[in-house]
Design an enzyme around this catalytic site. Structure first.
Site, PDB file in Angstrom:
ATOM      1  N   LYS A   1      -5.235  11.911  -6.751  1.00  8.42           N
ATOM      2  CA  LYS A   1      -5.392  10.810  -6.046  1.00  8.42           C
ATOM      3  C   LYS A   1      -5.998  11.132  -4.754  1.00  8.42           C
ATOM      4  CE  LYS A   1      -3.100   7.485  -2.578  1.00  8.42           C
ATOM      5  NZ  LYS A   1      -2.038   7.000  -2.236  1.00  8.42           N
TER       6      LYS A   1
ATOM      7  N   ASN B   1       5.133   2.981  -1.738  1.00 10.82           N
ATOM      8  CA  ASN B   1       6.228   3.818  -1.402  1.00 10.82           C
ATOM      9  C   ASN B   1       7.022   3.305  -0.270  1.00 10.82           C
ATOM     10  OD1 ASN B   1       6.026   7.339  -0.639  1.00 10.82           O
ATOM     11  ND2 ASN B   1       7.776   6.074  -0.738  1.00 10.82           N
ATOM     12  N   THR B   2       6.463   2.962   0.815  1.00  9.95           N
ATOM     13  CA  THR B   2       7.160   2.448   1.985  1.00  9.95           C
ATOM     14  C   THR B   2       8.064   1.286   1.720  1.00  9.95           C
ATOM     15  OG1 THR B   2       5.427   3.411   3.476  1.00  9.95           O
ATOM     16  CG2 THR B   2       6.983   2.047   4.451  1.00  9.95           C
TER      17      THR B   2
ATOM     18  N   GLY C   1       1.750   2.019   5.004  1.00 10.33           N
ATOM     19  CA  GLY C   1       3.015   1.679   5.636  1.00 10.33           C
ATOM     20  C   GLY C   1       2.899   0.609   6.404  1.00 10.33           C
TER      21      GLY C   1
ATOM     22  N   ALA D   1      -1.372   0.850  -1.101  1.00 12.61           N
ATOM     23  CA  ALA D   1      -1.266   0.770   0.345  1.00 12.61           C
ATOM     24  C   ALA D   1      -1.280  -0.648   1.162  1.00 12.61           C
ATOM     25  CB  ALA D   1      -2.191   1.706   1.265  1.00 12.61           C
ATOM     26  N   GLY D   2      -0.003  -0.754   2.034  1.00 12.30           N
ATOM     27  CA  GLY D   2      -0.192  -1.974   2.774  1.00 12.30           C
ATOM     28  C   GLY D   2       0.780  -2.960   2.281  1.00 12.30           C
TER      29      GLY D   2
END
Lengths: 362, 259
Positions: free
Chosen positions: B100, B209-210, B161, B187-188
């Site tokens: 990635k 992830n977050t 995040g 993301a986001g």
């Protein structure tokens, strides 16, 4: 309940404030995570993501430490190592610079005077460090204690001011908590009190049924080893993404720690120690030649969201106060935990809702 | 019914959930959350890994012995050159030839640098990597990355995040419309509604992830996200109704009138 660093600290603070405290310990005081810990007081190195409630709790505890240390030393009459060494969080990749810089930016806004060091400036600070290290975040504010001596001093101080400590109880159960506090031990003794402070770390989950709440605290084994070091070879606490190294006054270099999912098994494994040794020598090449002379393990109490359970059980009308699940930071958090618990019991404060013990129960 | 599978670089995937291994409160919770997510692809920052002995790494040791496809990322890189160097290190360690590409030049927003990302993608594709670039949600840029040989393209919903959700759903839907390779929103994302929305827009998968690791109950949230992906995917395949300005009765009386 619990004679680890958190239980002893709460007992110490409460007894000093005029309460009569009894500590119930199933094994011996400081026998688990507390005695196994490397004693790092490192809110900045342990919180790399951002200034959340947990970071603020850690930072507040570091602030309280010097006065707390003096008090424990004065009352116990025992010295224990407290070294203001500062810390280095080392990085091997160019790519870590961005992360170190990002961390420095937010941590500088929160009482850290940290700077990113590279090249000669870094190796002057830590001469034996591997030349493969590209950069490090240097945080002068972080320090460390020698945890076994600190916990012993705390225990001693507690006894001297009149805390009653019962050890080797095997198993204790909460027999009554709704109207009164009654705790029974395996050998048939029964202990009563006005309040119950639960500080039994990795064993907190056992109380789920008694209190009828979810207590998602899980034991995570930490394996540690120590090398003998005649001349202090490492000047700072040195952290990397695999673990840490810290040189103690007694001529040992402590290296930790694994994070194993192994239930309540506290055995030390060959693979666990080997794993530490592999990255140790990457950080400090002279360690390739050395064998650790001491290996041990303890169980850290981790929680489902990484925050401790700290505060009253609402359904007990504040009769039961929890202080468990400090995971990697029990030694660091001991002064602030004692203060939060004692303030609450004295009617002077309400702990943060982020740490409310009933937050996992619907 | 035919199984709803998809492919990246010749690798067949069933799960549409790529999960990041960072930020979890403990290895126990991490392990349980990954299991509950049903993810087949795990992603992590190469700089956080002990490449000298990956089997001993503090993160990877906990997923050892399971058959995950690893998607190492170049996070922390601020130039194409750095990203390429990191990617080569990861491949040399035997971790994976999937990469990635993640290149950010701003430590506050961590937004991807589109020019460097394109450059790194071109180089790594030539070197035989299976390249999944993380990029901004620009439809033309995403197309360019595809043309450069990316095996999948991963536009961000919002900065890493932040949990802000899909800031520009219109762009994401354009990207999907134009794409000939899988589009993965990376993301986001913050909540199950964000995830379901992404899947309804027709993306092939999401990377998170977050929102899982930092949830109060990461294990519960991993399951919630898995179900949201399934629900969103099924909704996309089933075709949502078009929006109308005024009501139309769902109990339609006419057909019940006896003539």
């Amino acid at each position: 309940m619990g004679g680890g660093v958190v239980g002893l600290s709460c007992a110490f603070e409460l007894q000093k404030r005029g309460h009569q405290v009894t500590v119930l310990e199933i094994g011996r005081c400081g026998g688990q995570a507390s005695g196994a810990a490397a004693g790092m007081l490192a809110p900045y190195s342990e919180n790399v993501e951002g200034p959340d409630d947990f970071f603020h709790l850690c930072k507040e505890s570091l602030r309280l430490y010097p006065a707390w240390r003096n008090e424990v030393r004065r009352i116990s009459g025992r010295a224990f190592e407290y070294t203001e060494s500062g810390s280095l969080y080392i990085a091997y990749h160019e790519a870590d610079r961005l992360a170190l810089e990002g961390r420095r930016l937010w941590q500088n806004e929160h009482a850290s005077s940290g700077i990113v060091l590279e090249g000669d400036a870094l190796f002057r600070q830590e001469p034996m460090l591997s030349r493969d290290v590209k950069a490090a975040l240097y945080t002068p504010e972080e320090s460390h204690v020698y945890a076994p001596d600190y916990v012993l001093a705390l225990e001693h101080a507690c006894r001297l001011i009149g805390v009653q400590i019962f050890e080797q109880l095997g198993k204790v159960t909460v027999a009554e908590w709704r109207n009164d506090i009654v705790v029974a031990s395996q050998d048939g003794q029964s202990f009563t009190g006005d309040r119950l402070v639960v500080c039994n770390g990795a064993w907190a989950q056992e109380l789920e049924e008694a209190f009828d709440i979810r207590i998602p605290v899980y034991p995570i084994r930490g394996q540690i080893c120590a090398y003998e070091a005649e001349v202090k070879p490492v000047q700072h606490m040195v952290f990397c993404n695999q673990g840490y190294l810290v040189a103690k006054e007694n001529g040992t270099l402590v290296c930790g720690a694994s994070e194993d999912v192994a239930g309540f098994d506290t055995s030390v494994t060959e693979r666990g120690i080997e794993r530490l040794r592999k990255w140790n020598k990457q950080a400090f090449p002279f360690l390739a030649e050395q064998e650790p002379f001491h290996r041990w393990a303890g169980l850290r109490p981790s929680t489902q969201d990484g925050f401790p359970l700290l505060g009253p059980l609402k359904q007990s009308a504040g009769r039961v106060v929890m202080a468990a699940g400090h995971y990697r930071n029990g030694i660091l958090l001991s002064p602030v935990t004692a203060q939060v618990v004692a303030d609450y019991i004295d009617g002077g404060g309400s702990p943060l809702s982020a740490f409310a013990p009933e937050r996992f129960t619907h | 019914m035919k199984k709803d599978v998809w492919h990246i670089g010749g690798h067949e995937l069933t799960s549409r959930f790529f999960i990041g291994t960072g930020l979890f409160p403990s290895p126990y919770v991490q392990k349980e959350a990954i299991r509950e997510s049903g993810a087949e692809v795990l992603t992590f920052a190469i700089r956080r890994i002990n490449l000298a002995s990956t089997e001993d790494d503090s993160i990877l040791q906990h997923v050892e012995g399971e058959s995950f496809q690893y998607l190492p990322n170049t996070s922390g890189a601020s130039t194409a050159e750095e990203a390429v160097r990191i990617a080569r290190l990861a491949r040399a360690s035997g971790l994976s030839d999937w990469i990635k590409v993640e290149i950010s030049a701003n430590e506050r927003t961590l937004l991807p640098d589109p020019l460097e990302t394109l450059k790194a993608t071109e180089i790594l594709v030539k070197e035989g990597f299976t390249v999944l670039p993380y990029t901004s949600d620009d439809p033309i840029l995403c197309k360019r990355l595809e043309e450069a040989g990316a095996a999948a393209v991963m536009p961000g919903a919002a900065p890493i995040g932040t949990g802000l959700g899909i800031l520009n759903p219109y762009n994401i839907s354009l990207i999907v419309e134009e794409a000939k390779v899988p589009i993965i929103v990376d993301a986001g994302l913050g909540s199950v509604s964000d995830v379901a929305q992404a899947m309804e827009l027709g993306v092939s998968g999401v990377l998170m992830n977050t929102p899982v690791a930092k949830a109060k109950d990461p294990v519960g949230m991993a399951r919630a996200m898995r179900l949201a992906i399934e629900a969103g995917r099924l909704s996309y395949l089933s075709g949502r109704i078009s929006k109308k300005r005024y009501a139309s009765a769902s109990s339609g009386h006419e057909q019940f009138i006896v003539k």
